[in-house]
Design a protein around this motif. Structure first.
Motif, mmCIF file in Angstrom:
data_model
loop_
_atom_site.group_PDB
_atom_site.id
_atom_site.type_symbol
_atom_site.label_atom_id
_atom_site.label_comp_id
_atom_site.label_asym_id
_atom_site.label_seq_id
_atom_site.Cartn_x
_atom_site.Cartn_y
_atom_site.Cartn_z
ATOM 1 N N GLY A 34 0.746 -1.275 -0.147
ATOM 2 C CA GLY A 34 0.050 -0.104 0.049
ATOM 3 C C GLY A 34 0.820 1.222 0.067
ATOM 4 O O GLY A 34 0.236 2.303 -0.284
ATOM 5 N N ASN A 35 1.966 1.102 0.331
ATOM 6 C CA ASN A 35 3.092 2.326 0.268
ATOM 7 C C ASN A 35 2.638 3.416 1.252
ATOM 8 O O ASN A 35 2.760 4.390 1.346
ATOM 9 N N MET A 57 22.105 9.213 -4.388
ATOM 10 C CA MET A 57 21.235 7.830 -4.710
ATOM 11 C C MET A 57 19.810 8.652 -4.870
ATOM 12 O O MET A 57 19.487 9.371 -4.037
ATOM 13 N N VAL A 58 19.173 8.224 -6.023
ATOM 14 C CA VAL A 58 17.651 8.601 -6.265
ATOM 15 C C VAL A 58 16.976 7.425 -5.272
ATOM 16 O O VAL A 58 16.938 6.233 -5.574
ATOM 17 N N VAL A 59 16.142 8.001 -4.323
ATOM 18 C CA VAL A 59 15.528 7.107 -3.561
ATOM 19 C C VAL A 59 13.936 7.326 -3.630
ATOM 20 O O VAL A 59 13.583 8.396 -3.483
ATOM 21 N N ALA A 60 13.187 6.255 -3.804
ATOM 22 C CA ALA A 60 11.660 6.499 -3.677
ATOM 23 C C ALA A 60 11.011 5.263 -3.278
ATOM 24 O O ALA A 60 11.533 4.157 -3.152
ATOM 25 N N SER A 61 9.630 5.281 -3.062
ATOM 26 C CA SER A 61 8.885 4.076 -2.891
ATOM 27 C C SER A 61 7.514 4.238 -3.460
ATOM 28 O O SER A 61 7.086 5.320 -3.859
ATOM 29 N N CYS A 62 7.059 2.809 -3.536
ATOM 30 C CA CYS A 62 5.513 3.069 -4.021
ATOM 31 C C CYS A 62 4.875 1.801 -3.823
ATOM 32 O O CYS A 62 5.540 0.777 -3.166
ATOM 33 N N THR A 64 2.057 -1.925 -4.927
ATOM 34 C CA THR A 64 1.642 -2.487 -5.784
ATOM 35 C C THR A 64 -0.164 -2.249 -5.874
ATOM 36 O O THR A 64 -0.483 -2.161 -7.009
ATOM 37 N N GLY A 65 -0.351 -1.902 -4.836
ATOM 38 C CA GLY A 65 -1.886 -1.439 -4.626
ATOM 39 C C GLY A 65 -2.115 -0.233 -4.885
ATOM 40 O O GLY A 65 -1.202 0.654 -4.846
ATOM 41 N N ARG A 66 -3.448 0.330 -5.020
ATOM 42 C CA ARG A 66 -3.812 1.847 -5.556
ATOM 43 C C ARG A 66 -4.993 2.405 -4.374
ATOM 44 O O ARG A 66 -5.420 3.416 -4.605
ATOM 45 N N TRP A 67 -4.997 1.331 -3.112
ATOM 46 C CA TRP A 67 -6.092 1.924 -2.202
ATOM 47 C C TRP A 67 -5.822 3.024 -1.612
ATOM 48 O O TRP A 67 -6.836 4.050 -1.155
ATOM 49 N N HIS A 68 -4.377 3.588 -1.637
ATOM 50 C CA HIS A 68 -4.124 4.732 -0.620
ATOM 51 C C HIS A 68 -3.550 5.960 -1.551
ATOM 52 O O HIS A 68 -2.949 6.824 -0.957
ATOM 53 N N VAL A 69 -3.518 5.664 -2.760
ATOM 54 C CA VAL A 69 -2.924 6.554 -3.489
ATOM 55 C C VAL A 69 -3.234 8.174 -3.147
ATOM 56 O O VAL A 69 -4.477 8.419 -3.116
ATOM 57 N N GLY A 70 -2.292 9.045 -3.141
ATOM 58 C CA GLY A 70 -2.526 10.226 -2.706
ATOM 59 C C GLY A 70 -2.532 10.732 -1.335
ATOM 60 O O GLY A 70 -2.298 11.821 -0.779
ATOM 61 N N GLU A 71 -2.560 9.701 -0.481
ATOM 62 C CA GLU A 71 -2.627 9.836 1.041
ATOM 63 C C GLU A 71 -1.251 9.989 1.491
ATOM 64 O O GLU A 71 -0.132 9.581 0.510
ATOM 65 N N GLY A 72 -1.029 10.222 2.670
ATOM 66 C CA GLY A 72 0.381 10.127 3.363
ATOM 67 C C GLY A 72 0.631 8.913 3.891
ATOM 68 O O GLY A 72 -0.206 7.812 4.039
ATOM 69 N N ALA A 73 1.823 8.848 4.557
ATOM 70 C CA ALA A 73 2.012 7.358 5.347
ATOM 71 C C ALA A 73 1.342 7.156 6.322
ATOM 72 O O ALA A 73 0.734 8.018 7.141
ATOM 73 N N ASP A 74 0.993 5.945 6.781
ATOM 74 C CA ASP A 74 0.217 5.517 7.993
ATOM 75 C C ASP A 74 0.682 6.398 9.203
ATOM 76 O O ASP A 74 2.159 6.468 9.333
ATOM 77 N N PRO A 75 -0.132 6.838 10.101
ATOM 78 C CA PRO A 75 0.180 7.628 11.181
ATOM 79 C C PRO A 75 1.187 6.742 11.999
ATOM 80 O O PRO A 75 2.187 7.467 12.850
ATOM 81 N N ARG A 76 1.142 5.681 12.322
ATOM 82 C CA ARG A 76 2.032 4.849 13.033
ATOM 83 C C ARG A 76 3.319 4.881 12.276
ATOM 84 O O ARG A 76 4.428 5.048 13.249
ATOM 85 N N SER A 77 3.649 4.728 11.311
ATOM 86 C CA SER A 77 4.859 4.732 10.554
ATOM 87 C C SER A 77 5.382 6.329 10.564
ATOM 88 O O SER A 77 6.577 6.347 10.999
#
Length: 124
Positions: A34-35, A57-62, A64-77
């Protein structure tokens, strides 16, 4: 990245670090479902560690699912990251795209299920 490369990464992390220091890779994409938790944390830690080591280094994340696209990281993370000195506040979820396979030198799946999705996407 093939199975042999993944095994090498687990068995010989110093060799992998050597590749990074010798500019064998210029970009890394961390991929989870969910990224929102694992991959943003990996991105934040890697970005800081590379910078601290003087490695460009170019570093990124993504995800495979699309459920949370556009949202921020989980509050716990975000909380765990902040407690350990990493900032995830600007992170925005995005889904893995076909162009990512060409854009990034190294794509690291956070688990076997996401690796399987990635392999299907590239026909392996």
């Amino acid at each position: 990245m093939g199975d042999a490369s993944l095994q090498c990464l687990r068995t010989y992390p110093e060799a992998w670090c050597s590749c990074l220091k010798n500019n064998a890779f210029e970009s890394i994409l961390f991929v989870c479902l969910g990224n929102i938790c694992r991959s943003p944390l990996a991105e934040g830690v890697a970005r800081r560690r590379f910078a601290d080591a003087g490695i460009r280094m170019v570093v990124a994340s993504c995800g495979t699912g699309r459920w949370h696209v556009g949202e921020g990281a989980d509050p716990r993370s975000r909380r765990v990251a902040a407690e350990t000195g990493y900032d995830l506040e600007s992170h925005r979820v995005r889904q893995l795209a076909a162009a990512d396979y060409r854009q990034y030198d190294l794509l690291l799946a956070m688990d076997a299920a996401n690796l399987a999705v990635m392999r299907r996407q590239i026909g392996r």
